[in-house]
Design a protein around this motif. Sequence first.
Motif, PDB file in Angstrom:
ATOM      1  N   ALA A   1       0.875  -1.114  -0.114  1.00 48.39           N
ATOM      2  CA  ALA A   1       0.039  -0.076  -0.001  1.00 48.39           C
ATOM      3  C   ALA A   1       0.781   1.306  -0.055  1.00 48.39           C
ATOM      4  CB  ALA A   1      -1.157   0.090   1.074  1.00 48.39           C
ATOM      5  N   THR A   2       1.857   1.080   1.065  1.00 48.57           N
ATOM      6  CA  THR A   2       2.694   2.552   0.675  1.00 48.57           C
ATOM      7  C   THR A   2       3.380   2.593  -0.492  1.00 48.57           C
ATOM      8  OG1 THR A   2       3.125   2.084   2.910  1.00 48.57           O
ATOM      9  CG2 THR A   2       4.881   3.469   1.968  1.00 48.57           C
ATOM     10  N   ALA A   3       3.929   1.645  -1.155  1.00 48.14           N
ATOM     11  CA  ALA A   3       4.593   1.969  -2.507  1.00 48.14           C
ATOM     12  C   ALA A   3       3.569   2.345  -3.556  1.00 48.14           C
ATOM     13  CB  ALA A   3       5.068   0.437  -2.800  1.00 48.14           C
ATOM     14  N   ARG A   4       2.250   1.713  -3.425  1.00 53.65           N
ATOM     15  CA  ARG A   4       1.240   2.306  -4.423  1.00 53.65           C
ATOM     16  C   ARG A   4       1.070   3.674  -4.070  1.00 53.65           C
ATOM     17  NH1 ARG A   4      -0.718   2.097  -9.142  1.00 53.65           N
ATOM     18  NH2 ARG A   4      -2.793   2.315  -9.337  1.00 53.65           N
ATOM     19  N   LEU A   5       0.951   4.246  -2.867  1.00 55.01           N
ATOM     20  CA  LEU A   5       0.789   5.612  -2.471  1.00 55.01           C
ATOM     21  C   LEU A   5       1.898   6.572  -3.130  1.00 55.01           C
ATOM     22  CD1 LEU A   5      -1.019   7.619  -0.618  1.00 55.01           C
ATOM     23  CD2 LEU A   5       0.532   6.952   1.165  1.00 55.01           C
ATOM     24  N   LEU A   6       3.004   6.155  -2.888  1.00 55.36           N
ATOM     25  CA  LEU A   6       4.323   6.853  -3.303  1.00 55.36           C
ATOM     26  C   LEU A   6       4.407   6.991  -4.761  1.00 55.36           C
ATOM     27  CD1 LEU A   6       6.687   5.898  -0.483  1.00 55.36           C
ATOM     28  CD2 LEU A   6       4.969   7.798  -0.648  1.00 55.36           C
ATOM     29  N   ARG A   7       4.119   5.909  -5.611  1.00 50.57           N
ATOM     30  CA  ARG A   7       4.143   5.855  -7.042  1.00 50.57           C
ATOM     31  C   ARG A   7       5.744   6.326  -7.495  1.00 50.57           C
ATOM     32  NH1 ARG A   7      -0.954   5.645  -9.739  1.00 50.57           N
ATOM     33  NH2 ARG A   7      -2.590   5.501  -8.202  1.00 50.57           N
ATOM     34  N   LEU A   8       6.631   5.721  -6.843  1.00 53.15           N
ATOM     35  CA  LEU A   8       8.195   6.149  -7.199  1.00 53.15           C
ATOM     36  C   LEU A   8       8.640   5.594  -8.541  1.00 53.15           C
ATOM     37  CD1 LEU A   8       9.672   5.678  -3.842  1.00 53.15           C
ATOM     38  CD2 LEU A   8       8.796   7.751  -4.644  1.00 53.15           C
ATOM     39  N   GLU A   9       9.516   6.354  -8.989  1.00 51.38           N
ATOM     40  CA  GLU A   9      10.353   6.130 -10.278  1.00 51.38           C
ATOM     41  C   GLU A   9      11.869   5.680  -9.987  1.00 51.38           C
ATOM     42  OE1 GLU A   9       9.196   5.303 -13.338  1.00 51.38           O
ATOM     43  OE2 GLU A   9       6.908   5.851 -12.656  1.00 51.38           O
ATOM     44  N   PRO A  10      12.224   4.717 -10.691  1.00 49.51           N
ATOM     45  CA  PRO A  10      13.701   4.266 -10.439  1.00 49.51           C
ATOM     46  C   PRO A  10      14.756   5.793 -10.481  1.00 49.51           C
ATOM     47  CG  PRO A  10      12.683   2.759 -11.889  1.00 49.51           C
ATOM     48  CD  PRO A  10      11.701   3.919 -11.648  1.00 49.51           C
ATOM     49  N   GLY A  11      15.608   5.627  -9.682  1.00 49.44           N
ATOM     50  CA  GLY A  11      16.526   6.864  -9.821  1.00 49.44           C
ATOM     51  C   GLY A  11      15.730   8.132  -9.112  1.00 49.44           C
TER      52      GLY A  11
END
Length: 204
Positions: free
Chosen positions: A110-120
Motif C-alpha cells: 500500500a505504501t509503495a502504491r501511494l508513493l508511485r516512485l520511479e527508479p533513480g
Amino acid sequence: MPRGRYSFHDTHDHTPLGEEHFHCATGPSGWRYTARTTSPDGRDTGSVDLTTDALGRPVRLELHAGGWQVRGAALDGVTWVRTDPTGEHAREGNVPAHAFTGASPAFLVATARLLRLEPGAPATRVRLVALTSPVLAPRTLDQSWALVDRTAHATDNDPLMVEEYQVSDVQTGERHTVHLAGDVVLAAPGIELEDLDTPPSAFG
C-alpha cells in the motif's frame, strides 16, 4: 486474485513468529487485501482487512490482534478507533499522516502504491501510523522510500516486473530492502513468501 501465505520470523535469530494467509485483488476503484494471522503452532491470532483507493490512500482498515481491534481510514490525515472487545477502552486518534503501517506485508504494498516512485528519483519521505502486534498501539513514524530498481523477469506468461525499494527509518537511520512484484511482497526483513497460487496482480 493472488492467494497465498507469508511466514514471519525474528530478524535477529530467525525464530518463527507465525504466518499470514492472504488474498488480494485490484480493481478500477483500488485494491483490497484480506488475511488471517496464525501463531507458529497454527492458532488464529488476528486478521487484516485493508482497502485502498485508486491513489493508494487507505479508505478502510480493520485489524484484529491480541484482543484489540482497530478501524481506520484516511480522514483529515489518518483517523482511527482502537478498542477492546467490550468497548470499555475505546479511544479515537487522528494525526496528520499519509497512511498506516504494521506487521502485515499489505502495508508495504500500500505504501509503495501511494508513493508511485520511479527508479533513480530522490527518496520520498512519508509519515505513517504504525499499528503493530500484540496490542495494536498506534505510533507515528517517518520513513524514507526510494525505488532503486525495476527489473523484468521472464515467466511462462508475461514478464514479471520486480521492484526493489530501499526503506529507511528517518529517526533511527535503520535501512532495509523490500522487493515487490505487483501486489505481492517477494522479500522483506522478517517476511518470506511461502506460497502463491496465482501470479501477482499488476496495478494499472
